[in-house]
Design an enzyme around this catalytic site. Structure first.
Site, PDB file in Angstrom:
ATOM      1  N   CYS A   7       0.872  -1.182   0.000  1.00  0.00           N
ATOM      2  CA  CYS A   7       0.000   0.000   0.000  1.00  0.00           C
ATOM      3  C   CYS A   7       0.903   1.224   0.000  1.00  0.00           C
ATOM      4  CB  CYS A   7      -0.969  -0.019   1.179  1.00  0.00           C
ATOM      5  SG  CYS A   7      -0.197   0.121   2.785  1.00  0.00           S
ATOM      6  N   CYS A  79      -4.728  -0.964  -1.096  1.00  0.00           N
ATOM      7  CA  CYS A  79      -5.249   0.391  -1.003  1.00  0.00           C
ATOM      8  C   CYS A  79      -6.684   0.438  -1.540  1.00  0.00           C
ATOM      9  CB  CYS A  79      -4.351   1.354  -1.755  1.00  0.00           C
ATOM     10  SG  CYS A  79      -3.909   0.757  -3.384  1.00  0.00           S
ATOM     11  N   CYS A  87      -2.992   3.911  -5.659  1.00  0.00           N
ATOM     12  CA  CYS A  87      -2.366   2.611  -5.419  1.00  0.00           C
ATOM     13  C   CYS A  87      -1.003   2.580  -6.093  1.00  0.00           C
ATOM     14  CB  CYS A  87      -3.220   1.499  -6.022  1.00  0.00           C
ATOM     15  SG  CYS A  87      -4.263   0.681  -4.851  1.00  0.00           S
TER      16      CYS A  87
END
Length: 158
Positions: A7, A79, A87
């Site tokens: 993430c 994400c 992302c």
């Protein structure tokens, strides 16, 4: 097989996924986590939740994807791009899947409401990890297209 949960900040969701995966994974499978712009610290609520669940999180750290000790075989982004979050795109020669989860670090409200957001993220990730690990992993390792399809299917579970 090495799985990277990726993430942006590497402080909540990817940490929860890494620890949970490693807690549940069979021998020979290992998870790592990283961020494209790590915050530098693991959110204390993530660590508290993992401790309550009996999942070891010793050595959990917010780290950059530039500092990985190995090359992953699978990269799973966690994400929540639907929430306008960017992302990171891992460009190496790996299988990629997106398992979007709302970021509990942005939760607001009472302590109970914020804790509930962390628990929702954890439960979503755990369900997906359990579904992934229930697959015939030995068979799938040799069939990249089928493994990719299964990763994507699991990532859509709520």
């Amino acid at each position: 097989m090495n799985v990277l949960f990726l993430c942006t900040g590497n402080s909540c969701r990817s940490i929860l996924a890494e620890a949970t995966f490693n807690h549940l994974a069979p021998a020979g499978w290992r998870a790592l986590s990283a961020g494209s712009r790590p915050t530098g610290l693991v959110h204390p609520r993530s660590l508290a939740l993992l401790a309550r669940e009996g999942i070891a999180c010793d050595g959990a750290a917010s780290k950059s994807w530039d500092a990985l000790p190995l090359t992953p075989d699978i990269v799973i982004t966690v994400c929540a791009s639907a929430a306008g979050e960017t992302c990171p795109a891992y460009l190496g020669p790996v299988l990629r899947s997106h398992w979007g989860v709302d970021d509990p670090a942005h939760a607001t409200g009472s302590d109970a409401e914020i804790d509930a957001a962390f628990l929702r993220a954890y439960c979503t990730l755990r369900r997906r990890i359990e579904a992934f690990l229930a697959l015939p992993l030995t068979d799938l390792q040799g069939d990249r297209s089928r493994l990719q399809a299964e990763l994507d299917r699991v990532g859509a579970l709520t």
